[in-house]
Scaffold this motif. Structure first.
Motif, short mmCIF file in Angstrom:
data_model
loop_
_atom_site.label_atom_id
_atom_site.label_comp_id
_atom_site.label_asym_id
_atom_site.label_seq_id
_atom_site.Cartn_x
_atom_site.Cartn_y
_atom_site.Cartn_z
N ASP A 64 0.85 -1.20 0.00
CA ASP A 64 0.00 0.00 0.00
C ASP A 64 0.88 1.25 0.00
N ILE A 65 1.87 1.23 0.89
CA ILE A 65 2.73 2.42 1.04
C ILE A 65 3.52 2.68 -0.24
N ILE A 66 3.95 1.62 -0.89
CA ILE A 66 4.72 1.81 -2.14
C ILE A 66 3.83 2.49 -3.19
N ALA A 100 23.48 6.25 3.52
CA ALA A 100 23.66 4.84 3.11
C ALA A 100 22.78 3.91 3.94
N GLY A 101 22.20 2.94 3.27
CA GLY A 101 21.37 1.95 3.94
C GLY A 101 19.92 2.36 4.05
N ASP A 102 19.63 3.58 3.64
CA ASP A 102 18.27 4.12 3.81
C ASP A 102 17.69 4.49 2.44
N MET A 103 16.53 3.91 2.13
CA MET A 103 15.95 4.14 0.81
C MET A 103 14.77 5.12 0.84
N HIS A 104 14.39 5.60 2.02
CA HIS A 104 13.24 6.51 2.10
C HIS A 104 13.56 7.83 1.38
N ASN A 105 12.57 8.35 0.65
CA ASN A 105 12.87 9.60 -0.05
C ASN A 105 11.70 10.59 -0.11
N LEU A 106 10.55 10.22 0.43
CA LEU A 106 9.40 11.13 0.26
C LEU A 106 9.63 12.46 0.99
N CYS A 150 17.66 11.09 6.94
CA CYS A 150 17.80 9.79 7.58
C CYS A 150 16.46 9.45 8.23
N TYR A 151 15.93 8.27 7.95
CA TYR A 151 14.55 7.97 8.31
C TYR A 151 14.40 6.78 9.24
N MET A 152 15.54 6.20 9.61
CA MET A 152 15.48 5.02 10.48
C MET A 152 16.53 5.16 11.59
N THR A 153 16.20 4.66 12.75
CA THR A 153 17.17 4.72 13.85
C THR A 153 18.44 3.95 13.47
N THR A 154 18.26 2.92 12.63
CA THR A 154 19.40 2.08 12.26
C THR A 154 20.40 2.78 11.33
C1 B12 Z 1 6.68 5.43 3.34
C2 B12 Z 1 7.52 4.53 4.19
C3 B12 Z 1 8.25 3.52 3.55
C4 B12 Z 1 8.26 3.34 2.04
C5 B12 Z 1 9.28 4.34 1.47
C6 B12 Z 1 8.84 4.89 0.13
C7 B12 Z 1 9.73 6.03 -0.28
N1 B12 Z 1 9.86 6.17 -1.58
O1 B12 Z 1 10.29 6.76 0.54
C8 B12 Z 1 8.73 1.85 1.92
C9 B12 Z 1 7.53 0.95 1.94
C10 B12 Z 1 9.56 1.53 0.68
C11 B12 Z 1 9.48 1.69 3.22
C12 B12 Z 1 10.46 0.74 3.43
C13 B12 Z 1 11.03 0.50 4.66
N2 B12 Z 1 10.72 1.07 5.84
CO1 B12 Z 1 9.62 2.64 5.97
N3 B12 Z 1 8.34 3.96 6.37
C14 B12 Z 1 7.57 4.69 5.60
C15 B12 Z 1 6.67 5.58 6.50
C16 B12 Z 1 5.30 4.93 6.62
C17 B12 Z 1 6.44 6.99 6.04
C18 B12 Z 1 7.71 7.80 5.76
C19 B12 Z 1 7.35 8.99 4.92
O2 B12 Z 1 7.60 9.01 3.75
N4 B12 Z 1 6.69 10.00 5.54
C20 B12 Z 1 6.20 11.19 4.84
C21 B12 Z 1 7.31 12.23 4.74
C22 B12 Z 1 6.77 13.43 3.96
O3 B12 Z 1 7.63 12.62 6.07
P1 B12 Z 1 9.12 12.58 6.68
O4 B12 Z 1 9.90 11.48 6.09
O5 B12 Z 1 9.03 12.68 8.16
O6 B12 Z 1 9.76 13.94 6.15
C23 B12 Z 1 9.48 15.22 6.71
C24 B12 Z 1 10.47 15.62 7.83
O7 B12 Z 1 11.04 14.54 8.51
C25 B12 Z 1 11.44 16.52 7.14
N5 B12 Z 1 12.60 15.95 6.45
C26 B12 Z 1 12.68 14.79 5.77
N6 B12 Z 1 13.86 14.64 5.20
C27 B12 Z 1 14.60 15.71 5.51
C28 B12 Z 1 15.89 16.03 5.15
C29 B12 Z 1 16.43 17.23 5.62
C30 B12 Z 1 17.81 17.59 5.24
C31 B12 Z 1 15.64 18.09 6.44
C32 B12 Z 1 16.21 19.34 6.95
C33 B12 Z 1 14.33 17.74 6.78
C34 B12 Z 1 13.81 16.56 6.31
O8 B12 Z 1 10.65 17.16 6.16
C35 B12 Z 1 9.74 16.21 5.59
C36 B12 Z 1 8.51 16.91 5.07
O9 B12 Z 1 7.87 17.70 6.04
C37 B12 Z 1 7.48 5.58 7.84
C38 B12 Z 1 6.64 5.81 9.10
C39 B12 Z 1 6.81 7.21 9.62
N7 B12 Z 1 6.07 7.53 10.61
O10 B12 Z 1 7.62 7.99 9.17
C40 B12 Z 1 8.14 4.20 7.79
C41 B12 Z 1 9.46 3.95 8.53
C42 B12 Z 1 10.41 5.12 8.35
N8 B12 Z 1 9.99 2.78 7.83
C43 B12 Z 1 10.54 1.91 8.63
C44 B12 Z 1 11.14 0.69 8.23
C45 B12 Z 1 11.63 -0.23 9.34
C46 B12 Z 1 11.25 0.34 6.87
C47 B12 Z 1 11.87 -0.93 6.30
C48 B12 Z 1 13.17 -1.40 6.96
C49 B12 Z 1 10.78 -2.00 6.36
C50 B12 Z 1 11.20 -3.39 5.94
N9 B12 Z 1 11.26 -4.23 6.92
O11 B12 Z 1 11.47 -3.60 4.77
C51 B12 Z 1 12.10 -0.52 4.84
C52 B12 Z 1 13.46 0.18 4.72
C53 B12 Z 1 14.12 0.07 3.44
C54 B12 Z 1 15.39 0.90 3.47
N10 B12 Z 1 16.53 0.25 3.50
O12 B12 Z 1 15.34 2.10 3.54
C55 B12 Z 1 10.49 2.37 10.08
C56 B12 Z 1 11.85 2.80 10.63
C57 B12 Z 1 12.03 2.32 12.03
C58 B12 Z 1 13.35 2.70 12.56
N11 B12 Z 1 14.24 1.77 12.69
O13 B12 Z 1 13.58 3.82 12.84
C59 B12 Z 1 9.36 3.47 10.03
C60 B12 Z 1 9.53 4.59 11.06
C61 B12 Z 1 8.01 2.71 10.27
C62 B12 Z 1 7.91 2.10 11.65
N12 B12 Z 1 7.31 2.77 12.58
O14 B12 Z 1 8.35 1.01 11.86
N13 B12 Z 1 9.05 2.59 4.15
#
Ligand code: B12
Length: 214
Positions: A64-66, A100-106, A150-154
């Motif tokens: 769904d998320i993809i 590195a190691g992190d594929m999140h990009n939204l 960076c989107y993951m604690t790891t």
């Molecule tokens: C979408 C998503 C995915 C998608 C990513 C799609 C994509 N193209 O990015 C998919 C399904 C592929 C995915 C995969 C994985 N995910 Co993921 N994912 C998410 C989810 C649900 C939403 C993230 C997101 O895009 N949010 C929307 C954006 C707009 O918000 P944001 O990232 O916070 O960005 C805002 C701010 O942070 C800031 N910001 C962001 N970047 C930057 C950079 C700078 C420089 C600055 C100043 C500000 C800034 O501004 C942004 C806009 O306001 C989160 C849950 C969550 N609560 O975040 C989990 C989450 C990040 N994922 C997680 C995990 C574990 C994974 C996987 C390992 C799952 C798996 N077992 O395969 C894989 C990782 C693959 C990898 N190696 O990276 C965990 C991380 C846990 C941890 N260890 O910290 C989370 C937190 C979910 C959870 N609660 O378990 N994921």
């Protein structure tokens, strides 16, 4: 179509991962004269945020998320060039990438869009970017700011290593480092010797301007 309805439908299309519809509605919203930033804030972002909430509640799964991510990306692709209307590059140059190691990009896509809207020139190195690539590109491009996503604690500690490498290679003096992503905080930024943490895409622009004094 009424403005409000387009934005509601756009949010729904992102939330439901209807990528073609999301792109079409984003285009239609622009054609109807809705402000690009309003389309992002009231249509596209709420959709992906709600998807994130459903993920947390275990109602949405990876697939769904993809789909949502793709709808988000395609809608942003339409809007982004319109956010670049500012005096491009006049605020400064930013190199940005997901560590590195992190594929999140939204989140990064959002930040790129708002930085460009704030007249920054943005060079996006992509996702899963190695330390070597960051260092090489900083040498080549000589930006004012390095943005680390960076989107993951790891993968958090990767940011500390990048900053150490910058210091070691003498690249840190004239370069500001801004970090962001779900697990980051201002405290963590200070701990790893980054200049600033951006809470969200708008905060990122504000702080980028502040640290460069523009
Ligand atoms: C979408 C998503 C995915 C998608 C990513 C799609 C994509 N193209 O990015 C998919 C399904 C592929 C995915 C995969 C994985 N995910 Co993921 N994912 C998410 C989810 C649900 C939403 C993230 C997101 O895009 N949010 C929307 C954006 C707009 O918000 P944001 O990232 O916070 O960005 C805002 C701010 O942070 C800031 N910001 C962001 N970047 C930057 C950079 C700078 C420089 C600055 C100043 C500000 C800034 O501004 C942004 C806009 O306001 C989160 C849950 C969550 N609560 O975040 C989990 C989450 C990040 N994922 C997680 C995990 C574990 C994974 C996987 C390992 C799952 C798996 N077992 O395969 C894989 C990782 C693959 C990898 N190696 O990276 C965990 C991380 C846990 C941890 N260890 O910290 C989370 C937190 C979910 C959870 N609660 O378990 N994921």
């Amino acid at each position: 179509m009424a403005q409000n309805k387009i934005l509601v439908d756009l949010k729904k299309s992102v939330l439901e991962g209807d990528d073609d519809i999301a792109q079409e509605l984003a285009q239609k919203a622009l054609e109807q004269g809705i402000e690009p930033m309003l389309i992002v804030n009231q249509g596209i972002i709420p959709g992906i945020q709600e998807a994130g909430e459903l993920w947390k509640q275990n109602e949405y799964f990876h697939t769904d998320i993809i789909l949502c991510a793709e709808a988000f990306r395609l809608a942003m692709e339409v809007i982004e060039p319109r956010l670049e209307a500012g005096d491009r590059g006049s605020s400064g140059k930013v190199v940005i990438g997901t560590v590195a190691g992190d594929m999140h990009n939204l989140g990064k896509i959002m930040v790129n869009a708002t930085l460009r809207g704030g007249a920054f020139e943005v060079i996006d190195l992509g996702e899963d970017v190695s330390q070597d690539t960051f260092i090489e590109k900083i040498k080549e491009i000589n930006p004012d700011i390095l943005g680390l996503g960076c989107y993951m604690t790891t993968t958090m500690l990767e940011m500390r290593e990048i900053i150490k490498r910058l210091e070691k290679e003498g690249l840190r003096n004239n370069l500001k480092v801004m970090i962001g992503g779900v697990p980051c905080t201002q405290e963590f930024a200070e701990e790893i010797n980054a200049d600033v943490w951006g809470k969200d895409a708008f905060d990122a622009v504000e702080k980028a301007k502040k640290i460069l004094g523009v």
